[in-house]
Design a protein around this motif. Structure first.
Motif, PDB file in Angstrom:
ATOM      1  N   ARG A 106      -0.154 -12.680  -8.503  1.00 53.25           N
ATOM      2  CA  ARG A 106       0.556 -11.393  -8.508  1.00 53.25           C
ATOM      3  C   ARG A 106       0.399 -10.672  -7.173  1.00 53.25           C
ATOM      4  O   ARG A 106      -0.650 -10.742  -6.535  1.00 53.25           O
ATOM      5  N   VAL A 107       1.454  -9.974  -6.785  1.00 50.03           N
ATOM      6  CA  VAL A 107       1.405  -9.132  -5.589  1.00 50.03           C
ATOM      7  C   VAL A 107       0.766  -7.798  -5.988  1.00 50.03           C
ATOM      8  O   VAL A 107       1.257  -7.127  -6.898  1.00 50.03           O
ATOM      9  N   PRO A 108      -0.346  -7.406  -5.344  1.00 49.35           N
ATOM     10  CA  PRO A 108      -0.990  -6.151  -5.727  1.00 49.35           C
ATOM     11  C   PRO A 108      -0.305  -4.926  -5.125  1.00 49.35           C
ATOM     12  O   PRO A 108       0.086  -4.934  -3.954  1.00 49.35           O
ATOM     13  N   PHE A 109      -0.131  -3.902  -5.934  1.00 49.17           N
ATOM     14  CA  PHE A 109       0.299  -2.579  -5.486  1.00 49.17           C
ATOM     15  C   PHE A 109      -0.942  -1.686  -5.537  1.00 49.17           C
ATOM     16  O   PHE A 109      -1.529  -1.496  -6.605  1.00 49.17           O
ATOM     17  N   LEU A 110      -1.319  -1.126  -4.392  1.00 42.72           N
ATOM     18  CA  LEU A 110      -2.546  -0.335  -4.324  1.00 42.72           C
ATOM     19  C   LEU A 110      -2.272   1.014  -3.690  1.00 42.72           C
ATOM     20  O   LEU A 110      -1.394   1.152  -2.834  1.00 42.72           O
ATOM     21  N   THR A 111      -3.065   1.993  -4.087  1.00 44.29           N
ATOM     22  CA  THR A 111      -3.092   3.207  -3.280  1.00 44.29           C
ATOM     23  C   THR A 111      -3.868   2.869  -2.009  1.00 44.29           C
ATOM     24  O   THR A 111      -4.703   1.954  -2.001  1.00 44.29           O
ATOM     25  N   ILE A 112      -3.621   3.617  -0.965  1.00 43.63           N
ATOM     26  CA  ILE A 112      -4.344   3.359   0.286  1.00 43.63           C
ATOM     27  C   ILE A 112      -5.840   3.575   0.078  1.00 43.63           C
ATOM     28  O   ILE A 112      -6.667   2.854   0.654  1.00 43.63           O
ATOM     29  N   HIS A 113      -6.206   4.532  -0.765  1.00 47.50           N
ATOM     30  CA  HIS A 113      -7.623   4.741  -1.064  1.00 47.50           C
ATOM     31  C   HIS A 113      -8.251   3.485  -1.665  1.00 47.50           C
ATOM     32  O   HIS A 113      -9.385   3.128  -1.336  1.00 47.50           O
TER      33      HIS A 113
ATOM     34  N   LEU B  18       0.848  -1.199   0.000  1.00 48.99           N
ATOM     35  CA  LEU B  18       0.000   0.000   0.000  1.00 48.99           C
ATOM     36  C   LEU B  18       0.882   1.248   0.000  1.00 48.99           C
ATOM     37  O   LEU B  18       1.848   1.344   0.770  1.00 48.99           O
ATOM     38  N   PHE B  19       0.528   2.194  -0.836  1.00 49.80           N
ATOM     39  CA  PHE B  19       1.271   3.442  -0.946  1.00 49.80           C
ATOM     40  C   PHE B  19       0.298   4.623  -0.919  1.00 49.80           C
ATOM     41  O   PHE B  19      -0.825   4.506  -1.416  1.00 49.80           O
ATOM     42  N   PRO B  20       0.718   5.766  -0.367  1.00 45.98           N
ATOM     43  CA  PRO B  20      -0.141   6.955  -0.436  1.00 45.98           C
ATOM     44  C   PRO B  20      -0.449   7.334  -1.881  1.00 45.98           C
ATOM     45  O   PRO B  20      -1.537   7.807  -2.190  1.00 45.98           O
ATOM     46  N   ALA B  21       0.521   7.148  -2.776  1.00 43.47           N
ATOM     47  CA  ALA B  21       0.327   7.415  -4.201  1.00 43.47           C
ATOM     48  C   ALA B  21       1.253   6.497  -4.982  1.00 43.47           C
ATOM     49  O   ALA B  21       2.313   6.102  -4.490  1.00 43.47           O
ATOM     50  N   LEU B  22       0.847   6.149  -6.197  1.00 49.45           N
ATOM     51  CA  LEU B  22       1.641   5.225  -7.005  1.00 49.45           C
ATOM     52  C   LEU B  22       2.288   5.897  -8.210  1.00 49.45           C
ATOM     53  O   LEU B  22       3.382   5.527  -8.626  1.00 49.45           O
ATOM     54  N   LYS B  23       1.608   6.866  -8.785  1.00 49.56           N
ATOM     55  CA  LYS B  23       2.106   7.466 -10.025  1.00 49.56           C
ATOM     56  C   LYS B  23       3.356   8.297  -9.780  1.00 49.56           C
ATOM     57  O   LYS B  23       3.468   9.010  -8.796  1.00 49.56           O
ATOM     58  N   ASN B  24       4.271   8.204 -10.724  1.00 47.11           N
ATOM     59  CA  ASN B  24       5.491   9.023 -10.715  1.00 47.11           C
ATOM     60  C   ASN B  24       6.242   8.917  -9.385  1.00 47.11           C
ATOM     61  O   ASN B  24       6.742   9.899  -8.855  1.00 47.11           O
ATOM     62  N   ASN B  25       6.291   7.706  -8.841  1.00 46.57           N
ATOM     63  CA  ASN B  25       6.902   7.473  -7.549  1.00 46.57           C
ATOM     64  C   ASN B  25       8.140   6.583  -7.756  1.00 46.57           C
ATOM     65  O   ASN B  25       8.014   5.405  -8.099  1.00 46.57           O
ATOM     66  N   VAL B  26       9.310   7.153  -7.550  1.00 45.71           N
ATOM     67  CA  VAL B  26      10.560   6.424  -7.789  1.00 45.71           C
ATOM     68  C   VAL B  26      10.670   5.209  -6.877  1.00 45.71           C
ATOM     69  O   VAL B  26      11.098   4.125  -7.301  1.00 45.71           O
ATOM     70  N   HIS B  27      10.272   5.367  -5.616  1.00 46.53           N
ATOM     71  CA  HIS B  27      10.365   4.252  -4.672  1.00 46.53           C
ATOM     72  C   HIS B  27       9.459   3.097  -5.102  1.00 46.53           C
ATOM     73  O   HIS B  27       9.843   1.923  -5.000  1.00 46.53           O
TER      74      HIS B  27
END
Length: 863
Positions: free
Chosen positions: A685-692, A415-424
């Protein structure tokens, strides 16, 4: 029959393996008056709502159509309907008493507003109302980003478009003065005006008093926007709610139509929704709201957490009755240390009001874990730079999978606060892929950048063409670079598959035939002094058109049969004639559309292999992406004419509309999320999601990919709208702080067995102060010190609320074709409502008569 003499509520609990705790049982049994349910994470609120409805229907004889149950998502609504059918079926089997919930109001607030508008029960004098056409978010974007809208801007405001957009850039503090950015700004403020149910005259008066010319101009545009939609009987999501509320206020009897109003996720409602709910509950006063202010995430969509926090006071104000208050504070989801973590986290800032009188959140919730274990369930990465953290996380996930601690990689969510344009995000994704772990992350970039999208849209460029490339810069250049890239991918796929190349060539030939025939027919029309708007008369036009030099046999057949001629004559007699344009379009079209093309292309090996991967349970990622593509293509067909006619092909109109307008719009706004009710996260697959995105979900293992987000200050739209809103709100200067805490609270509370917190260090890394304090206070073990073999194995859980399958739409479909069932029911592909039945070439000739009858009824809609 008296049901309670045959079966009791407790009997039903036992039959369905439900043992409610004290708070849950009290909530289920409290059916009189307003009810305020404070439901913490994992507290079983969905089951409480379900059983509350069962109790009302079965043991208090409340007709299902007298219940209004609003959920936040369609998925939650379906879950509740399935649960109701299952439990009520049990009652019917025992008592013989049938229940029909088909007329019960269960769904999202938007779907329920649509029903209210169309339901005569809520119309003055019970007259028939034509429901409005709903524009979704994508439709709204295309409407406001259209050339016709920007022409209106110039004419209505007496401004130069480019200069005005530059002013809007400054006004909204945007980085760009592009149409795209200005469109997003206007959509945002228009929606907020509607959600707050603000009157246009009040906005203009305020703007005049403040000498705010920009706000005056925006208000004028908003007024035009509302009038334009109203004149065409269209609404956006926010105006749909306004329309429903306005209709409810026309008659007092509407306040008694529902005996019970039940609202889930009340912390994420906006002002107009609150007004609708209190209006519906005004008569019987049985309004039950459920929520958690600590999980309020949708301020950016106009949600006001105060609706929930201040519900007791507002209940007294609007219903003249204080609510009964019950806490659902036992967490059945997470291990003890996970609960301790998120309850500690939310208290790391002060929620005390400025005057010292109370709090901006509901305090003393006393969340308790049901599991009393002392297992290590919260870990952190070794404090390090992004690259090292990514590697450590990937190795940890690999061990979880290899040692069978999870049954599928999709049980581990990042879970990430945001996914787009995120280098990490990109580093973590690459680190996992380097370990051989597939990732499902459609929001990490543009959805159009995923392999399946590039291949599919690339092949479509080879068939329908692409817009001409000029000397563009910025976003236009990026888009045309993408078009060139996907065309290259398609070329390679065609070189590797001769059948695919032949298919593409055949489709191109069909379109060229269509276009050439149309140009020839246009010459015949012109040579004879006719116009396309002339009434088509077979005796006058048919023979001459049929003698057009060099037209194909396909087009010649399309000019119609004797039976069609008779239908046309009947239309002329009834005063509803066809035009020459209509007949040319009918005669001069292909018997497939964009979505048909998609399904034909899916039959070739490159794509059919993706279906086999899903069938075998190996990897559901590609088929999930294909499902989303089908959704976008269906959306295009809804907003454009699905028929591919010669008129749409000349002057590159089709390619300019499809690729130059629609796909370009998707490219700019980065559309990528489509809710799939059955499989939100593909297996393998491991899901990458925004926290929203993770809101309302749970996962055995959760990795919080980033423990901070940049404070971008008070949203500009919030600054503009706040002075226009009555009532008490959270202070603007603390909005960002409060919203950040709630966002991470939601993330931390998604985990069941394990919660992994990244501890990022180094330049450019943002770590929220609350996390620094949490790390220091809790002294969590770090990943290298974890003995993975001692972690519990995770097994797939059975749904607490059972799914209900239909005999016709599930069982028979499955028996008929297992792959069809998998595609359309499991993965949510949008079926092609193929026009083949309307065009005689692909089906038996006897369909021609049906076709002629249908087009006689639908003629006005074809261009």
């Amino acid at each position: 029959m008296e049901i309670s003499s045959t079966i009791t509520l407790e009997d039903l609990f036992e039959m369905h393996d439900f043992t409610p705790n004290k708070g849950q049982k009290e909530s289920i049994e409290s059916l009189e008056g307003p009810l305020f349910l404070m439901a913490g994470p994992g507290s079983g609120k969905t089951r409480v709502l379900l059983w509350r409805a069962v109790n009302a229907i079965v043991f208090h004889s409340i007709a299902p159509e007298k219940i209004f149950l609003s959920t936040f998502t369609e998925k939650a609504a379906k879950q509740l309907k399935d649960g109701l059918q299952s439990i009520l079926g049990t009652v019917t089997n025992i008592t013989g008493v049938p229940f029909d919930i088909s007329r019960m109001y269960v769904g999202t607030v938007h779907s329920l507003c649509q029903r209210v508008i169309a339901d005569r029960r809520f119309v003055k004098h019970r007259s028939r109302v034509k429901p409005p056409v709903l524009m979704d978010e994508l439709d709204q974007y295309f409407f406001i980003n259209s050339s016709s809208f920007w022409k209106t801007v110039e004419e209505l405001l007496h401004v130069d478009e480019s200069e005005w957009r530059s002013e809007m850039k400054q006004y909204f503090s945007k980085r760009s003065a592009s149409r795209h950015e200005t469109t997003l700004s206007l959509i945002s403020i228009f929606n907020r005006f509607s959600e707050e149910n603000l009157q246009i005259e009040n906005i203009i008066d305020y703007a005049l008093n403040r000498q705010d010319e920009s706000l005056q101009q925006i208000a004028k545009l908003y007024e035009w926007y509302k009038q334009r939609l109203q004149s065409t009987n269209m609404v956006d999501f926010a105006l749909l709610q306004q329309r429903a509320y306005s209709q409810l206020r026309e008659s007092d009897h509407t306040t008694f139509e529902f005996e019970h109003i039940i609202i889930d996720e009340f912390q994420d409602t906006n002002r107009i929704q609150e007004q609708i709910f209190f209006r519906l509950a005004k008569g019987n006063k049985n309004l039950c709201v459920v929520g958690d202010d600590d999980q309020a995430l949708y301020r950016f969509r106009g949600a006001t957490v105060e609706n929930f926090v201040q519900f007791p006071q507002r209940s007294e104000l609007y219903l003249q009755t204080p609510p009964k208050e019950i806490k659902l504070n036992i967490n059945y989801r997470s291990k003890k240390r996970i609960v301790t973590t998120y309850t500690s986290f939310i208290d790391k800032i002060s929620w005390v009001r400025e005057d010292g009188e109370g709090y901006y959140r509901l305090s003393e919730k006393n969340i308790q874990p049901y599991q009393k274990d002392n297992d290590f369930s919260v870990f952190t990465t070794t404090p390090a730079k992004s690259e090292d953290v990514a590697t450590e996380l990937a190795q940890f996930v690999k061990k979880l999978i290899d040692e069978k601690k999870v049954e599928d990689p999709n049980q581990i969510a990042f879970l990430f606060p945001a996914l787009k344009n995120n280098v990490h995000v990109k580093r973590v994704k690459k680190a996992l892929e380097d370990q051989g772990i597939n990732v499902y992350a459609p929001r990490a970039g543009r959805f159009l950048e995923v392999e399946e999208a590039k291949a599919m849209f690339g092949i479509l460029t080879k068939i329908v063409g692409k817009p001409a490339r000029h000397d563009f810069s910025g976003a236009y250049k990026d888009y045309h670079d993408w078009l060139d890239e996907i065309e290259g991918i398609a070329k390679k796929l065609m070189e590797e598959d001769e059948r695919l190349e032949r298919f593409v060539r055949e489709k191109v030939d069909e379109l060229n035939r269509c276009k050439d025939d149309y140009i020839r027919l246009l010459k015949t029309v012109s040579d004879n002094g006719w116009t396309l708007n002339d009434v088509y008369v077979p005796q006058v036009h048919k023979r001459t058109l049929s003698n057009t030099p060099l037209i194909s046999q396909t087009t010649l057949r399309g000019l119609g049969t004797n039976r069609l001629d008779k239908i046309i004559e009947q239309r002329i007699e009834s005063g509803k004639p066809f035009t020459v344009q209509y007949i040319l379009n009918r005669a001069n079209s292909v018997d497939w559309n964009i979505l048909d093309l998609f399904y034909r292309i899916c039959g070739f090996p490159y794509f059919s292999h993706m279906f086999k991967l899903a069938e075998n349970g190996e990897d559901e990622g590609p088929i999930s992406n294909l499902s989303m593509i089908s959704e976008y293509l269906a959306r295009y067909m809804e907003q454009s004419h699905s028929m591919l006619t010669g008129a749409r092909l000349i002057e590159d109109r089709l390619s300019n509309d499809f690729f130059g307008r629609y796909v370009y719009g998707l490219f700019r706004i980065g559309e990528s999320e489509v809710e799939n009710e059955e499989t939100p996260f593909p297996k393998g697959r491991v899901p990458f999601l925004t926290i929203h995105q993770s809101k309302g979900l749970e996962f055995p293992y959760v990795v919080l990919g980033s423990p901070g987000r940049r404070n971008r200050g008070v949203p500009r739209v919030e600054e503009l709208v706040r002075p226009l809103v009555e009532g008490e709100s959270e202070p603007l200067e603390r909005v960002s702080e409060f919203d950040t805490m709630r966002l991470f609270y939601v993330a931390l509370s998604r985990a069941e067995n394990g919660l992994i917190l990244t501890n990022l260090r180094g330049q450019g890394q943002v770590v929220d102060p609350a996390f620094r304090e949490l790390f220091a206070e809790m002294d969590y073990p770090i990943i290298p010190d974890i003995d993975i073999s001692k972690l519990p194995n995770v097994q797939v859980k059975e749904d607490e609320i059972p799914k209900v399958y239909s005999y016709t739409s599930d069982y028979l479909l499955y028996l008929n074709c297992g792959r069809n069932y998998m595609v359309f029911k499991k993965y949510g592909f949008v079926p092609s409502r193929s026009q083949t039945m309307l065009f005689g070439n692909l089906v038996h000739q006897t369909i021609e008569d049906i076709h002629n009858k249908i087009i006689s009824m639908r003629g006005e809609s074809v261009e």
